[in-house]
Write a protein that holds these residues in place. Structure first.
Motif, PDB file in Angstrom:
ATOM      1  N   SER A  86      -4.567  -2.105   4.710  1.00 28.16           N
ATOM      2  CA  SER A  86      -3.030  -1.356   4.566  1.00 28.16           C
ATOM      3  C   SER A  86      -3.848  -0.056   5.262  1.00 28.16           C
ATOM      4  O   SER A  86      -4.030   0.958   5.069  1.00 28.16           O
ATOM      5  N   SER A  87      -1.935   0.582   5.602  1.00 23.04           N
ATOM      6  CA  SER A  87      -2.761   1.755   6.274  1.00 23.04           C
ATOM      7  C   SER A  87      -2.241   3.113   5.836  1.00 23.04           C
ATOM      8  O   SER A  87      -1.028   3.173   4.607  1.00 23.04           O
ATOM      9  N   ALA A  88      -3.180   4.047   5.882  1.00 24.71           N
ATOM     10  CA  ALA A  88      -2.647   5.238   5.361  1.00 24.71           C
ATOM     11  C   ALA A  88      -1.263   5.793   5.253  1.00 24.71           C
ATOM     12  O   ALA A  88      -0.710   5.218   6.164  1.00 24.71           O
ATOM     13  N   SER A  89      -1.031   6.604   4.357  1.00 20.87           N
ATOM     14  CA  SER A  89       0.265   6.759   4.656  1.00 20.87           C
ATOM     15  C   SER A  89       0.825   7.953   6.116  1.00 20.87           C
ATOM     16  O   SER A  89       1.851   8.403   6.574  1.00 20.87           O
ATOM     17  N   ASN A  90      -0.180   8.250   6.110  1.00 20.54           N
ATOM     18  CA  ASN A  90      -0.116   9.196   7.419  1.00 20.54           C
ATOM     19  C   ASN A  90       0.304   8.664   8.292  1.00 20.54           C
ATOM     20  O   ASN A  90       0.056   9.132  10.026  1.00 20.54           O
ATOM     21  N   GLU A  92       1.382   5.134  10.944  1.00 22.25           N
ATOM     22  CA  GLU A  92       2.573   4.028  11.223  1.00 22.25           C
ATOM     23  C   GLU A  92       2.859   3.459  12.410  1.00 22.25           C
ATOM     24  O   GLU A  92       2.392   4.306  13.727  1.00 22.25           O
TER      25      GLU A  92
END
Ligand SMILES: *[C@@H]1O[C@H](CO)[C@@H](O)[C@H](O)[C@H]1NC(C)=O
Ligand SMILES: *[C@@H]1O[C@H](CO)[C@@H](O)[C@H](O)[C@H]1NC(C)=O
Length: 257
Positions: A86-90, A92
């Motif tokens: 899962s990617s971090a919020s920063n 994309e």
């Protein structure tokens, strides 16, 4: 909206604004239309594996244009490399195009691996996001010296040194301007290719005041020719002497050019 304080690039007035009205209009416009931040984008010359040092807090785009591609991140997490699906919020993922990392953190140093839909590696980026808040800034014209080589206190024979990028364009023409270049922390072992410091260290925690990225500033004077006026970058930077921090003050400004 509401994210303006987070942007590393802040709007600057238009070049010839003389009236307050124009300035007000500009401000209104710049809040109405989200300004595209400039981010560095680089492709991998050999299309397979690329190792790069960059600065934290400055947006970067990693291309991978294979259709249906998948990304895997192996980030430096505490003392080991972890596999983060899962990617971090920063981070994309832009389908079929690449991955945009906004304000990357030093802890996001790691491997960014792109696979095609058959699971074959398209490209792997090994990125060392060096902590911009520790940037060592010197002005060549003022006789300030960059950091010296130092041996790494790990028992081995490693040398910590700065690998410099080329000088960037002068920020003005037809008058006295400034130019800058960035330098990244690298470690070299005898008979081996140098590696960016934190990729070299992996999870090992080593603290040394030598291990930091650098920026060197120098005076420059270039004539305004038709050619140079085309590419003299529309950006500006400002150094605060007390904190040593750097501000880029134009919409398309970037520390990378
Ligand atoms: C993907 O990028 C490579 C290298 O930049 C280019 O040669 C290729 O044509 C691109 N493919 C697509 C589908 O855009
Ligand atoms: C510092 O180390 C690098 C890498 O080994 C080397 O290329 C450079 O010449 C050294 N600089 C000095 C001043 O010794």
């Amino acid at each position: 909206m509401g994210d303006f304080t987070m942007a590393s690039v802040v709007p600057c007035p238009p070049p010839q604004s003389q009236s307050t009205m124009l300035t007000t209009l500009w401000l209104l416009l710049s809040f109405a239309v989200p300004l595209p931040g400039f981010y560095v984008s680089f492709s991998c010359p050999n299309e397979k594996q690329c190792q790069r040092a960059l600065l934290s807090d400055n947006d970067v785009f990693l291309p991978c244009n294979s259709s249906g591609s998948q990304w895997y991140f192996f980030l430096q997490d505490g003392t080991s490399w972890s596999h983060t699906l899962s990617s971090a919020s920063n981070i994309e993922i832009i389908p079929d195009s690449g991955v945009l990392i906004q304000s990357p953190l030093p802890s996001q140093t790691g491997f960014y691996h792109c696979q095609d839909k058959d699971g074959l590696q398209v490209v792997q980026y090994e990125i060392d996001f060096q902590d911009v808040s520790t940037l060592h800034i010197t002005h060549k014209g003022l006789g300030q010296k960059p950091l010296r080589n130092e041996s790494l206190s790990l028992g081995g024979k490693g040398i910590v040194f700065t690998r410099w990028e080329p000088w960037q364009d002068c920020n003005r023409c037809g008058g006295l301007g400034e130019r800058k270049r960035l330098g990244y922390c690298y470690i070299e072992e005898p008979l081996q290719e140098p590696m960016p410091c934190w990729l070299y260290l992996g999870g090992r925690k080593v603290w040394s005041s030598r291990m930091r990225p650098e920026m060197q500033v120098d005076a420059c004077h270039v004539p305004c020719t038709a050619l140079t006026s085309d590419y003299v970058p529309f950006d500006n930077f400002e150094i605060t002497e007390e904190s040593g921090s750097v501000w880029l003050t134009c919409p398309l400004g970037s520390v990378y050019r």
